[in-house]
Design a protein around this motif. Sequence first.
Motif, PDB file in Angstrom:
ATOM      1  N   ASP A 119       0.866  -1.180   0.000  1.00 14.69           N
ATOM      2  CA  ASP A 119       0.000   0.000   0.000  1.00 14.69           C
ATOM      3  C   ASP A 119       0.904   1.231   0.000  1.00 14.69           C
ATOM      4  OD1 ASP A 119      -1.732   2.060   1.127  1.00 14.69           O
ATOM      5  OD2 ASP A 119      -3.082   0.473   1.813  1.00 14.69           O
ATOM      6  N   GLY A 122      -2.304   6.316  -1.781  1.00 16.80           N
ATOM      7  CA  GLY A 122      -3.018   7.121  -0.799  1.00 16.80           C
ATOM      8  C   GLY A 122      -3.348   8.537  -1.200  1.00 16.80           C
ATOM      9  N   ASN A 124      -5.581  11.609  -2.356  1.00 14.63           N
ATOM     10  CA  ASN A 124      -7.023  11.823  -2.299  1.00 14.63           C
ATOM     11  C   ASN A 124      -7.503  12.342  -3.632  1.00 14.63           C
ATOM     12  OD1 ASN A 124      -7.095  11.052   0.413  1.00 14.63           O
ATOM     13  ND2 ASN A 124      -6.525  13.114   1.061  1.00 14.63           N
ATOM     14  N   HIS A 159      -4.769   2.555  -3.412  1.00 13.85           N
ATOM     15  CA  HIS A 159      -5.626   2.849  -2.251  1.00 13.85           C
ATOM     16  C   HIS A 159      -5.904   4.347  -2.090  1.00 13.85           C
ATOM     17  CE1 HIS A 159      -7.680   1.643   1.418  1.00 13.85           C
ATOM     18  NE2 HIS A 159      -7.156   2.709   1.996  1.00 13.85           N
ATOM     19  N   TYR A 322     -11.349   6.857   9.312  1.00 13.39           N
ATOM     20  CA  TYR A 322     -10.177   6.395   8.559  1.00 13.39           C
ATOM     21  C   TYR A 322      -9.816   4.960   8.977  1.00 13.39           C
ATOM     22  CZ  TYR A 322      -5.281   6.896   6.849  1.00 13.39           C
ATOM     23  OH  TYR A 322      -4.080   6.763   6.210  1.00 13.39           O
ATOM     24  N   ASP A 326      -9.629   1.358   6.906  1.00 14.06           N
ATOM     25  CA  ASP A 326      -8.406   0.557   6.834  1.00 14.06           C
ATOM     26  C   ASP A 326      -8.640  -0.859   7.359  1.00 14.06           C
ATOM     27  OD1 ASP A 326      -6.227   1.571   5.439  1.00 14.06           O
ATOM     28  OD2 ASP A 326      -5.752   3.029   7.003  1.00 14.06           O
ATOM     29  N   GLN A 350       1.750   8.599  10.941  1.00 12.75           N
ATOM     30  CA  GLN A 350       0.512   7.824  11.072  1.00 12.75           C
ATOM     31  C   GLN A 350       0.744   6.510  11.824  1.00 12.75           C
ATOM     32  OE1 GLN A 350      -2.086   7.463   7.730  1.00 12.75           O
ATOM     33  NE2 GLN A 350      -1.588   9.475   6.923  1.00 12.75           N
TER      34      GLN A 350
HETATM   35  N1  ARG Z   1      -5.270   8.980   2.010  1.00 14.85           N
HETATM   36  C1  ARG Z   1      -4.458   8.919   3.185  1.00 14.85           C
HETATM   37  C2  ARG Z   1      -3.960  10.328   3.536  1.00 14.85           C
HETATM   38  O1  ARG Z   1      -4.102  11.237   2.745  1.00 14.85           O
HETATM   39  C3  ARG Z   1      -3.275   7.999   3.055  1.00 14.85           C
HETATM   40  C4  ARG Z   1      -3.632   6.554   2.878  1.00 14.85           C
HETATM   41  C5  ARG Z   1      -2.523   5.634   3.240  1.00 14.85           C
HETATM   42  N2  ARG Z   1      -2.903   4.246   3.150  1.00 14.85           N
HETATM   43  C6  ARG Z   1      -3.678   3.631   4.036  1.00 14.85           C
HETATM   44  N3  ARG Z   1      -4.031   2.413   3.801  1.00 14.85           N
HETATM   45  N4  ARG Z   1      -4.110   4.230   5.094  1.00 14.85           N
HETATM   46  O2  ARG Z   1      -3.426  10.507   4.629  1.00 14.85           O
END
Ligand code: ARG
Length: 586
Positions: A119, A122, A124, A159, A322, A326, A350
Motif C-alpha cells: 500500500d 493514498g 485523495n 488505495h 479512517y 483501513d 501515522q
Molecule cells: N489517504 C491517506 C492520507 O491522505 C493515506 C492513505 C494511506 N494508506 C492507508 N491504507 N491508510 O493521509
Amino acid sequence: MSSLAEKLSTIVGAVFAAQDLPADLGVVRVSDRPDLAQFQCNGAMAAAKVAQKNPREIANDLVARLKENGDFAKIDIAGPGFINLDITDDYLAAHLAAVAADERLGVSTLEQEQTAVLDYGGPNIAKPMHVGHLRAAIIGDSLRRIMSFAGYKTLGDVHMGDWGTHMGMIISEYIKQGRAGEIMQIDLADDMAVDGLMQDLGEIYPKVAAACKEDDARKREAQDATVKIQNKEPQYFALWQKIKEASVIGMRNNYARLKVHFDLWKGEADVHDYIAPMVDDLKARNFAVEDQGALIVPVKRNDDNKEVPPLMLYKSDGGVMYGTTDLATIVERVKLYSPAKIVYFVDQRQHLHFEQVFRASRMAGIAGESVELTHAGFGTMNGPDGKPFKTRAGGVMRLDDLMSMAIDKARQRIDEAALAQDMTDDEKEDVAHKVAVAAIKFADLQNQRHSDYIFDLDRLTSFEGKTGPYMLYQAVRIKSLLKKAEAQGDVPSAGFVLRDEDRPLALLLTEMPDAFDAALRHYMPHHICEYAYKLANTFSSFYGSCHILSEEDEALKASRLALCALTCRQLETALSWLGIDVPERM
Ligand code: ARG
C-alpha cells in the motif's frame, strides 16, 4: 546460491559444531578492517561464555581445525579472539564465476510463492498530487520490485482516498452552484477539459473546506451529501464517479512520469460494502463497544508504555472513520488475495493509526496469525531550510511541477556536461527524464527510511557525489567500455585472474545478496543504494588503477572485461530494484 559471507558462515559454523559449540556463532561477515583481512568471525567470544573457557583458547582450537580447509589463504586471531580470514584467489574466482553464471546474480528466491499486498499510494481524489505523495510512491514501488525479485507475487495498491467528507463538500458545492450538468458534460478523453476540472477542484475545495469550518449548517450539508454519495443516490454518485475518473487520469500520469507502477487502482470506496458486516460481526463478538454514542474497539494492553487510544469505528454522528476503512480493507485483502504480508508505506506520523488498526485486526482475527502486517513508515522530505518542502512562495509543491523542475535541471546538467552532442532531441528528452527520475529516487532511497532528508535539487542532480545521475553515469561508462572492447564480458574458460588491483572489486561483487536480503527483510532500500554506490566507487578505483583495454596479457584482459560486465549487470539490477532505468548511453 548465497553470498560468499553466507557460504563461509556455513563452513565456519560446521567447525564450531565439531567443537561442540553452537553452529550459529560461526557467522562470518565481511571484515570492517579490509586492511587486515577480508572476512571476520567474532563468535569465539560468545562461544567462550557458553563453554566457560578462555576465548583466545577457543579461537585457537577453531583456527587449528579451520587450517585443515585449503580454501583459506590466511587465518589469524586478533585481540581477545577475533578470527580473521582471507580466502584463496581460486576460491574467490570460482565463487565469482558461479555468480556470473547465475541469472539471479546469487540472490536466492522464496521456496514457495507468497502474496504481498503493498500500500504505497493514498492520494485523495479531487486534489492535486503533491510532494507529500512522493516518498510513499518511491519507497513502496522499490519494495514491490525487490519483493517480486525475491519471488513474491506482489500487488501494489494505490488505495486512493475517494470516500471521505471532502467529496461531500465538493459535490454539494457544485450542486448548489447549479454546475452539476456542466461537470457531467466534461469529456474525459479531452485532456484540456480534464485539466480544467482539476484546476477548478483545486480552487473550490479550500473554499468549501473553509466555509464548512465556520458554518455548521454548511458542514451538515456536506455531511448529508457524503451520505448520499455513499448511498449511491444517482445525481451524487454520478458526479462522484466523474470526478473520480478525472482524478485517476491525473494520478496515472503523475505516477507514470515518476515510473511508479500499481497493480490495483482501488480506493476506500471499494471497501464500503465490507464495513457494515464487519462492524456487525465485531459488535456480536464484543470487540466493538458503544462509548458515548460512538462505537469503538478498545485496543490498549496492560504492558503498553504509551497511551494507545481505542480504534473508533463510528463517530457519534454516524460517520465512518479512517481506521474503519483501513480495517475493512484488511477484510477485503485477506478475502480476495490471501496475502502472507500486507505492508503500508505511509508517513511515520501515522504510526499510531496503524498500531490501532493492526491490534484491532489481530484481536478480532481479521488477519490471521499467518498474515504479517507492517507499517513501513518514513520521515519527511524537507527543503534546504530543514522545514517540510514548499514552493518558493511557501505553498505546497505539486508533484507535476516538481517533476518538470527536475527534468529541466537534468537537461541543463546534460548540456553542461556536453553529453548530448550527437543525440537526437527525442533521445535527449528520454535521457533527461531518466536522469531526473534517478536523481529524485536515489536522493530519497539512500536515506534510512525513518529519517527526514533534504531535497536539494541542485545537489541531487549533480553527476558527482552520492547521486542518481552519478550512478547512471558509472553504469553507462562500463557499457561503453564493453562496446569499445567489442566484448560481451563472458567469464574466460580458464576463470577469473585476480591480481591485487582486481581483488577489492572481485570481493565486493560477492556481497550483493547480503545487501538485497537486508533491504528485503527490513523494507529498507537504502541497503541497496549503499551497495550500488560502493560498487560504483570501487569500480572507479579499479578502472583508474589498472589496464583493461590496453592489457597485453590476454587472460588478464578477458578476466577484467568479465569483471566489468558483472559490475555493469549488478549495477543495472540494483538500480532496477530502486525503480531507476539506465540509458543506453549518456
Ligand atoms: N489517504 C491517506 C492520507 O491522505 C493515506 C492513505 C494511506 N494508506 C492507508 N491504507 N491508510 O493521509
